[in-house]
Structure formats: structure tokens, C-alpha cells
Design a protein around this motif. Structure first.
Motif, short mmCIF file in Angstrom:
data_model
loop_
_atom_site.label_atom_id
_atom_site.label_comp_id
_atom_site.label_asym_id
_atom_site.label_seq_id
_atom_site.Cartn_x
_atom_site.Cartn_y
_atom_site.Cartn_z
N ALA A 14 18.58 39.87 47.37
CA ALA A 14 19.71 40.00 48.29
C ALA A 14 20.10 38.61 48.79
O ALA A 14 19.33 37.66 48.69
CB ALA A 14 19.31 40.89 49.48
N PRO A 15 21.32 38.47 49.32
CA PRO A 15 21.69 37.17 49.91
C PRO A 15 20.65 36.75 50.94
O PRO A 15 20.14 37.59 51.70
CB PRO A 15 23.04 37.49 50.57
N ARG A 40 12.25 47.04 53.05
CA ARG A 40 11.15 46.10 53.25
C ARG A 40 11.61 44.65 53.43
O ARG A 40 10.82 43.79 53.79
CB ARG A 40 10.19 46.18 52.06
N THR A 41 12.89 44.37 53.17
CA THR A 41 13.38 43.00 53.36
C THR A 41 13.59 42.67 54.83
O THR A 41 13.74 41.51 55.19
CB THR A 41 14.72 42.78 52.62
N ALA A 136 28.28 45.74 54.79
CA ALA A 136 27.08 45.34 54.05
C ALA A 136 27.27 43.99 53.38
O ALA A 136 28.38 43.63 52.96
CB ALA A 136 26.75 46.40 53.00
N ASP A 137 26.18 43.26 53.25
CA ASP A 137 26.21 41.97 52.56
C ASP A 137 26.04 42.13 51.05
O ASP A 137 26.34 41.21 50.29
CB ASP A 137 25.09 41.07 53.09
N CYS A 138 25.54 43.30 50.62
CA CYS A 138 25.45 43.59 49.18
C CYS A 138 25.26 45.09 49.00
O CYS A 138 24.92 45.81 49.94
CB CYS A 138 24.31 42.82 48.51
N LEU A 139 25.50 45.54 47.78
CA LEU A 139 25.30 46.94 47.39
C LEU A 139 24.23 46.96 46.31
O LEU A 139 24.37 46.32 45.26
CB LEU A 139 26.60 47.53 46.84
N ALA A 140 23.14 47.69 46.55
CA ALA A 140 22.03 47.75 45.59
C ALA A 140 22.01 49.12 44.92
O ALA A 140 22.24 50.15 45.56
CB ALA A 140 20.71 47.49 46.30
#
Length: 373
Positions: A14-15, A40-41, A136-140
């Protein structure tokens, strides 16, 4: 108490300053593990599930995706790992953009790939926008592909586990989407993902994988097409490439390029295969295996992720096919050696080693044999 976890081994990538991550949760083991990794990040993690078709039709059914029990499984996992979970109703959008298109493609004599259309539409367009709207900063996601930072930005690569690689189905991913997406399972084998799910106490650890076409519960795709297009079973002629009338068929939807079984044509000196489909005349054209050889294919809606790449490439023309040497000349894909089973409606995905350069839809083919043209 949860078991020890080694985040360095399973990096979400992630960023670095990510404060909020949205995870696409289908209810399966893969996306569930991704959600656990994201949580968990330390970033705020939100699970999002898109309801894509009727809840009742999928209740209690294994091998489905994004409906019925799958939604309940996603919610249970979210509760287990302590994250928020939202469900968005995209049933009508999925029906119009994926299921209806699936029927139309078969009626037009092409062989559709609904999983690609789903990724292009509701998953990587609508879900992408939902993640943006949620800040969101990213999409997983739980797809088995790798996102690699290259000298010119993010690149899409095949998964380390070749048996699980899904890069063929993601060729239409745009550069802007790739910059925002994360695929933390791309470097892992599936058994290890299930082990992680079991270690984390996730209820879906042993859940069966979803089937290839989630909205065809019994594998009878013709039934789906007939329901939407009642004239799908209108018959026609089976014609040899030399012009001979060989028999009649029960509807174009029962045939695809390369098919041998089900033609019900006996007494021939050599096996016959479906060479092409003439939807306008409702004709199934057949010929010997040699007539299936294709020297080139014309591609439409090409998506290019290769930047300024200009070296040799390989092309994969079916999800289960091996990439073969080829070259791209404008919208024309030329094979170094004749390729078999190249069907309009399928995708041609282009690679440089493990890197996905892009791809396009096969609109037409050029026969290697003059008599099959």
C-alpha cells in the motif's frame, strides 16, 4: 488471541502513508485474506461487496460470487477481523453490462469472456469509484496477478503461481486503475493463502473456489442465453468450407470455434471442427483441423500498458493457452507460426516475459490456408 503474523512476508504494498484502504470482498478465501492483510497494516480498512445478482438464486450454492451466502461470508470475515463492511446493489448494472452482453455475443457468433467484462465494468470502474468516494488511498483485491513498480510506473505482471495466474482476465486494466490497485496475493501459491486464512481463524479457509462464470450455476450457459434471447435456438445449416451442405444445427449458441464434439456429422474421412460461425446466415462452417490454423487476427479496443515498449512479445489467445511469439502491427496481431483455436469474442493478451503489455478483443481472424479464407 490471533496467531503471530509476518507482514513483511506478505506485503500489501500500500502507499507508505496510506490511512484508508478499501478491499473488494467477494466472500471467498482470497479477498478475505487480503482484507486481513490490509487490516494488519494499521490503516483504516473498509470491506466492500457488490451484490451482482439475485440473493435467492445463489443462497446455499457453492462456486458463486458476490451473492447470497457469499455476502454473508464476507460480512462474517469483516466482523472477525474488526473492519467495516458495506454492500452495494449493482444487480441491474451487472445484468445490463455483463449478462446481456454475454447473450448478445453468443447470438453474434462470438465466444464471450464475461469475467473480463465484469472486471472492466463493475469491479474496476464502479468499485474503483466507490473506493475513491470513500476516500481510500488504494483499492486491494484478491486477484492472482502482481503489480510491479517499473522505471516508468506501475506494471502488471503474471502471478508467481502460474496455475492461479489471472492476468489474461485483467488485460483491460487501465494505467490509472493500476496506479490505484493493489494485488497482495500475486506472489503466493493458493495453498499458502488457505493456510493464512486458517491461521487467522477465518471461516472461509476451506471454502471452494468460485466457478468460471458465476451467474451460470449449473454450467448450462445456453439456458441463460435462451432466457434472454428466445430465438437463440433457431436452427440453420452446417456447411463445409468447400461449400457442401453437411447437415443442420439446433442453434448457434451450441457451437464455438474449434469445437469437434456435438456436430453429429458421421461418415467423414477425417474429423471435422467448427471453423467459424456466420451469425447473419445462421450457418456453422466446418472443416478439417488444418482449416483452424490462423495467421493473424484483427483486434478491437486495444488497451496498452506497455509504455514505450517495442521489443518482441508473445500473445495468449485463450485463457488456458500458452503465449506464442507474435508481433503487433497497428490493430493486426500476426503470429510467427499458425495458431489454432483463435475465436472472435475472445481476448488476445500481449506479454513481454511475465509483464502484461495489454491486449484487445479478437474481432476477426485471417486463415492460414487459402481454401479456408
Amino acid at each position: 488471541m490471533q496467531p503471530p503474523f509476518q507482514p513483511a512476508q506478505f506485503d500489501l504494498k500500500a502507499p507508505p502513508d496510506a490511512r484508508r484502504i478499501v478491499v473488494a470482498m467477494s466472500g471467498g478465501v482470497d479477498s478475505s485474506v487480503v482484507a486481513a492483510l490490509a487490516a494488519r497494516t494499521g490503516a483504516e480498512t473498509i470491506g466492500v461487496t457488490l451484490q451482482l445478482y439475485d440473493h435467492g438464486a445463489a443462497v446455499g450454492r457453492t462456486g458463486s460470487c458476490c451473492a447470497g451466502q457469499d455476502i454473508r461470508d464476507a460480512r462474517a470475515v469483516a466482523d472477525r477481523i474488526g473492519i467495516a463492511h458495506y454492500v452495494f446493489d449493482y444487480e441491474s448494472r451487472f445484468r445490463d453490462s455483463v449478462i446481456a452482453d454475454f447473450a448478445d455475443e453468443y447470438m453474434a457468433g462470438r465466444t464471450p469472456i464475461p469475467c473480463v467484462k465484469c472486471n472492466m465494468g463493475v469491479k474496476f470502474t464502479d468499485l474503483f469509484q466507490i473506493a475513491r468516494d470513500l476516500g481510500a488511498d488504494c483499492l486491494a483485491t484478491g486477484h492472482y496477478v502482481r503489480r510491479v513498480e517499473g522505471p516508468q510506473g506501475a506494471e502488471l505482471h503474471r502471478a508467481a503461481d502460474s496455475a492461479r495466474d489471472q492476468s489474461y482476465f485483467l488485460f483491460a486494466t487501465t494505467q490509472a486503475q493500476l496506479d490505484y490497485l493493489r494485488f497482495p496475493l500475486g506472489g503466493l501459491p493458493k495453498p499458502q493463502v488457505r493456510e493464512i486464512a486458517a491461521e487467522l481463524g477465518l471461516s472461509v479457509a476451506l471454502k471452494p473456489d468460485s466457478q468460471d462464470i458465476c451467474f451460470v450455476p449449473d454450467g448450462d450457459y445456453a439456458k441463460i442465453v435462451r432466457k434472454l434471447r428466445p430465438d437463440a435456438d433457431e436452427g440453420g445449416d452446417i456447411v463445409h468450407i468447400d461449400g457442401r451442405l453437411m447437415g443442420t444445427h439446433k442453434g448457434m449458441i451450441h457451437y464455438t470455434v474449434g469445437q469437434r464434439k456435438g456436430l453429429e456429422i458421421g461418415g467423414q474421412a477425417e474429423p471435422l471442427y467448427v471453423v467459424r460461425l456466420d451469425a447473419e446466415a445462421r450457418r456453422v462452417i466446418v472443416g478439417p483441423k488444418a482449416a483452424l490454423a490462423v495467421s493473424a487476427a484483427r483486434l478491437s479496443d486495444i488497451n496498452w500498458l506497455g509504455g514505450d515498449f517495442a521489443g518482441p512479445l508473445t500473445a495468449k489467445v485463450r485463457s488456458m493457452a500458452k503465449p506464442v511469439p507474435a508481433r503487433l502491427e497497428g490493430d493486426r496481431l500476426v503470429f510467427d507460426a499458425p495458431e489454432y483455436g483463435v475465436a472472435p469474442g475472445q481476448a488476445a493478451v500481449l506479454y513481454a516475459g511475465d509483464r502484461v503489455l495489454g491486449g484487445g478483443w479478437i474481432a476477426a481472424t485471417e486463415a492460414a490456408l487459402a481454401e479456408a479464407a
